[in-house]
Design a protein around this motif. Structure first.
Motif, PDB file in Angstrom:
ATOM      1  N   ASN A 187       4.282   6.526   1.103  1.00 10.91           N
ATOM      2  CA  ASN A 187       3.165   7.324   0.620  1.00 10.91           C
ATOM      3  C   ASN A 187       3.631   8.764   0.575  1.00 10.91           C
ATOM      4  O   ASN A 187       4.287   9.239   1.494  1.00 10.91           O
ATOM      5  CB  ASN A 187       1.958   7.174   1.547  1.00 10.91           C
ATOM      6  CG  ASN A 187       1.367   5.781   1.453  1.00 10.91           C
ATOM      7  OD1 ASN A 187       1.167   5.268   0.371  1.00 10.91           O
ATOM      8  ND2 ASN A 187       1.127   5.170   2.595  1.00 10.91           N
ATOM      9  N   THR A 188       3.293   9.445  -0.495  1.00 13.51           N
ATOM     10  CA  THR A 188       3.728  10.819  -0.661  1.00 13.51           C
ATOM     11  C   THR A 188       2.701  11.589  -1.484  1.00 13.51           C
ATOM     12  O   THR A 188       1.956  10.994  -2.261  1.00 13.51           O
ATOM     13  CB  THR A 188       5.115  10.889  -1.347  1.00 13.51           C
ATOM     14  OG1 THR A 188       5.490  12.249  -1.463  1.00 13.51           O
ATOM     15  CG2 THR A 188       5.105  10.233  -2.703  1.00 13.51           C
ATOM     16  N   THR A 189       2.692  12.876  -1.294  1.00 14.76           N
ATOM     17  CA  THR A 189       1.838  13.727  -2.120  1.00 14.76           C
ATOM     18  C   THR A 189       2.626  14.277  -3.304  1.00 14.76           C
ATOM     19  O   THR A 189       2.060  14.934  -4.169  1.00 14.76           O
ATOM     20  CB  THR A 189       1.267  14.897  -1.293  1.00 14.76           C
ATOM     21  OG1 THR A 189       2.360  15.639  -0.731  1.00 14.76           O
ATOM     22  CG2 THR A 189       0.361  14.382  -0.192  1.00 14.76           C
ATOM     23  N   THR A 209       4.657  14.448  -6.838  1.00 13.95           N
ATOM     24  CA  THR A 209       4.468  13.819  -8.148  1.00 13.95           C
ATOM     25  C   THR A 209       5.638  12.884  -8.428  1.00 13.95           C
ATOM     26  O   THR A 209       6.716  13.030  -7.848  1.00 13.95           O
ATOM     27  CB  THR A 209       4.394  14.883  -9.265  1.00 13.95           C
ATOM     28  OG1 THR A 209       5.654  15.549  -9.329  1.00 13.95           O
ATOM     29  CG2 THR A 209       3.271  15.865  -9.021  1.00 13.95           C
ATOM     30  N   MET A 268       4.948   3.289 -10.676  1.00  9.62           N
ATOM     31  CA  MET A 268       5.360   4.007  -9.470  1.00  9.62           C
ATOM     32  C   MET A 268       6.647   3.432  -8.881  1.00  9.62           C
ATOM     33  O   MET A 268       7.002   3.725  -7.748  1.00  9.62           O
ATOM     34  CB  MET A 268       4.247   3.919  -8.432  1.00  9.62           C
ATOM     35  CG  MET A 268       3.959   2.508  -7.992  1.00  9.62           C
ATOM     36  SD  MET A 268       2.645   2.466  -6.793  1.00  9.62           S
ATOM     37  CE  MET A 268       3.015   0.935  -5.962  1.00  9.62           C
ATOM     38  N   GLU A 299       0.865  -1.173   0.000  1.00  3.43           N
ATOM     39  CA  GLU A 299       0.000   0.000   0.000  1.00  3.43           C
ATOM     40  C   GLU A 299       0.905   1.227   0.000  1.00  3.43           C
ATOM     41  O   GLU A 299       1.325   1.695   1.052  1.00  3.43           O
ATOM     42  CB  GLU A 299      -0.897  -0.010   1.243  1.00  3.43           C
ATOM     43  CG  GLU A 299      -1.816  -1.204   1.324  1.00  3.43           C
ATOM     44  CD  GLU A 299      -2.966  -1.127   0.340  1.00  3.43           C
ATOM     45  OE1 GLU A 299      -3.348  -0.019  -0.060  1.00  3.43           O
ATOM     46  OE2 GLU A 299      -3.472  -2.197  -0.029  1.00  3.43           O
ATOM     47  N   ALA A 300       1.248   1.742  -1.173  1.00  2.00           N
ATOM     48  CA  ALA A 300       2.164   2.873  -1.260  1.00  2.00           C
ATOM     49  C   ALA A 300       1.971   3.611  -2.566  1.00  2.00           C
ATOM     50  O   ALA A 300       1.458   3.062  -3.537  1.00  2.00           O
ATOM     51  CB  ALA A 300       3.599   2.387  -1.149  1.00  2.00           C
ATOM     52  N   ASP A 301       2.398   4.884  -2.558  1.00  2.00           N
ATOM     53  CA  ASP A 301       2.381   5.688  -3.768  1.00  2.00           C
ATOM     54  C   ASP A 301       3.660   5.481  -4.578  1.00  2.00           C
ATOM     55  O   ASP A 301       3.655   5.613  -5.787  1.00  2.00           O
ATOM     56  CB  ASP A 301       2.277   7.175  -3.420  1.00  2.00           C
ATOM     57  CG  ASP A 301       0.984   7.496  -2.698  1.00  2.00           C
ATOM     58  OD1 ASP A 301      -0.050   6.882  -3.012  1.00  2.00           O
ATOM     59  OD2 ASP A 301       1.004   8.367  -1.814  1.00  2.00           O
ATOM     60  N   VAL A 302       4.757   5.198  -3.871  1.00  2.00           N
ATOM     61  CA  VAL A 302       6.066   5.061  -4.494  1.00  2.00           C
ATOM     62  C   VAL A 302       6.780   3.847  -3.915  1.00  2.00           C
ATOM     63  O   VAL A 302       6.755   3.634  -2.705  1.00  2.00           O
ATOM     64  CB  VAL A 302       6.932   6.321  -4.242  1.00  2.00           C
ATOM     65  CG1 VAL A 302       8.355   6.123  -4.720  1.00  2.00           C
ATOM     66  CG2 VAL A 302       6.306   7.543  -4.898  1.00  2.00           C
TER      67      VAL A 302
END
Length: 152
Positions: free
Chosen positions: A92-94, A96, A135, A36-39
């Motif tokens: 997790n990050t906001t 881009t 990602m 569960e991660a953005d990157v």
């Protein structure tokens, strides 16, 4: 003989009822654990102090602390390499994806002498990031930075 046949029919009926009740409940079969991660940043850390090191040019650096540093200088994530020099970290990050690629880099905080006593005890290995797929980022190639020019 009739009781054995009726027992088999009852067994088949119970099995069908069990399967139908699972299907009707909408229960999903167990799924593999997802990140569960953005990157995701993953890669190989060589036990070497050359420049732009590649996976095949040196043995892996086991149990090395790899840190992800971003534009603000803070450690955004970290991971420890396995026994062969491979690591994986998720965050997790906001930010881009393009700002992660251009504004973050990897630093190995563990002294090189930990993997090979003939290598320097000070300085760090550093690498920029490249977007591999979606990602997932991979190191561009670790380079040795002496402690006098290190940004730590």
């Amino acid at each position: 003989m009739a009781t054995m046949a009726s027992s088999n029919i009852l067994l088949v009926v119970f099995a069908v009822v069990a399967v139908l009740s699972v299907l009707a409940s909408g229960a999903q079969p167990p799924q593999p654990r997802r990140i569960e991660a953005d990157v995701v940043v993953m890669g190989f850390v060589p036990c070497n102090n050359g420049t732009s090191m590649r996976t095949g040019s040196a043995p892996g650096f086991p149990n090395a602390l790899v840190q992800l540093h971003c534009a603000d200088g803070a450690v955004a994530a970290n991971a420890t390499t396995d026994g062969k020099g491979w690591f994986r970290m998720a965050l997790n990050t906001t930010a881009t994806l393009s700002s992660v690629a251009s504004g973050c880099d990897l630093a190995v905080a563990t002294p090189l002498a930990s993997c090979n006593a003939a290598l320097p005890a000070t300085g760090t290995l550093r690498s920029g990031l490249r977007l591999l797929v979606s990602m997932v980022f991979f190191p561009r190639g670790f380079s040795y930075v002496s402690s006098s020019s290190s940004l730590d």
